[in-house]
Write a protein that holds these residues in place. Structure first.
Motif, short mmCIF file in Angstrom:
data_model
loop_
_atom_site.label_atom_id
_atom_site.label_comp_id
_atom_site.label_asym_id
_atom_site.label_seq_id
_atom_site.Cartn_x
_atom_site.Cartn_y
_atom_site.Cartn_z
N GLU A 17 0.82 -1.21 0.00
CA GLU A 17 0.00 0.00 0.00
C GLU A 17 0.86 1.27 0.00
O GLU A 17 0.35 2.37 -0.15
N TYR A 18 2.17 1.09 0.18
CA TYR A 18 3.10 2.21 0.24
C TYR A 18 3.94 2.34 -1.03
O TYR A 18 4.32 1.34 -1.62
N GLN A 19 4.23 3.57 -1.38
CA GLN A 19 5.27 3.83 -2.36
C GLN A 19 6.50 4.18 -1.51
O GLN A 19 6.49 5.14 -0.74
N ILE A 20 7.54 3.37 -1.63
CA ILE A 20 8.72 3.52 -0.80
C ILE A 20 9.78 4.32 -1.53
O ILE A 20 10.10 4.04 -2.69
N PHE A 21 10.31 5.32 -0.83
CA PHE A 21 11.38 6.15 -1.36
C PHE A 21 12.64 5.87 -0.57
O PHE A 21 12.69 6.07 0.64
N ASP A 22 13.66 5.38 -1.26
CA ASP A 22 14.96 5.09 -0.66
C ASP A 22 15.80 6.35 -0.81
O ASP A 22 16.13 6.76 -1.92
N ALA A 37 11.17 0.13 -4.89
CA ALA A 37 11.47 1.40 -4.22
C ALA A 37 11.98 2.41 -5.24
O ALA A 37 12.67 2.07 -6.19
N GLU A 38 11.60 3.65 -5.01
CA GLU A 38 12.09 4.76 -5.83
C GLU A 38 13.34 5.32 -5.15
O GLU A 38 13.32 5.59 -3.95
N PHE A 53 15.71 17.44 -4.56
CA PHE A 53 14.97 16.38 -3.88
C PHE A 53 13.45 16.51 -4.06
O PHE A 53 12.79 15.55 -4.45
N LEU A 54 12.90 17.67 -3.77
CA LEU A 54 11.44 17.83 -3.86
C LEU A 54 10.93 17.63 -5.29
O LEU A 54 9.90 16.99 -5.50
N ALA A 59 8.02 14.20 -9.03
CA ALA A 59 7.97 13.57 -10.35
C ALA A 59 7.71 12.07 -10.24
O ALA A 59 7.09 11.48 -11.14
N LYS A 60 8.15 11.44 -9.16
CA LYS A 60 8.01 10.00 -9.01
C LYS A 60 6.81 9.57 -8.15
O LYS A 60 6.40 8.42 -8.20
N LYS A 61 6.25 10.50 -7.39
CA LYS A 61 5.17 10.15 -6.47
C LYS A 61 3.90 9.78 -7.21
O LYS A 61 3.47 10.45 -8.13
N LYS A 62 3.32 8.66 -6.78
CA LYS A 62 2.04 8.20 -7.31
C LYS A 62 0.95 8.62 -6.34
O LYS A 62 1.08 8.43 -5.13
#
Length: 102
Positions: A17-22, A37-38, A53-54, A59-62
């Protein structure tokens, strides 16, 4: 306040359920990355905040996923989660213990 999920919970939990950002460095990613992981480094090669970073995050966030951050131990990921909360107003969780917990 950022939700901190302890390693003894998240390592046994379904994280789909998570989009994981490394948020580790490219050199650290070579040691392995969680599946799906992104990778967005929170710090640049001089250990200053990655000025992009932001933009890279957005750009990658779903939009259909909850957000989780991970790093090596849980410190940078907590900072990244707080930064995203402060700058974008988005809630997220920190995967405490980071990659060292695996």
């Amino acid at each position: 306040m950022i939700e901190n999920i302890s390693a003894n919970v998240w390592t046994k939990q379904d994280l789909s359920e998570y989009q994981i950002f490394d948020v580790r460095t490219p050199l650290e990613w070579e040691e392995g990355v969680l599946p799906n992981a992104e990778c967005i480094s929170f710090y640049d090669h001089k250990e200053f905040l990655n000025e992009n970073f932001l933009q890279e995050f957005q750009a990658k966030k779903k939009s259909d996923k909850k957000i989780a951050f991970i790093c090596r131990s849980g410190h940078r990921s907590m900072l990244a989660a707080q930064y995203v909360k402060d700058k974008l107003g988005l809630d997220s969780v920190n995967l405490d213990g980071g990659m060292l917990a695996l």
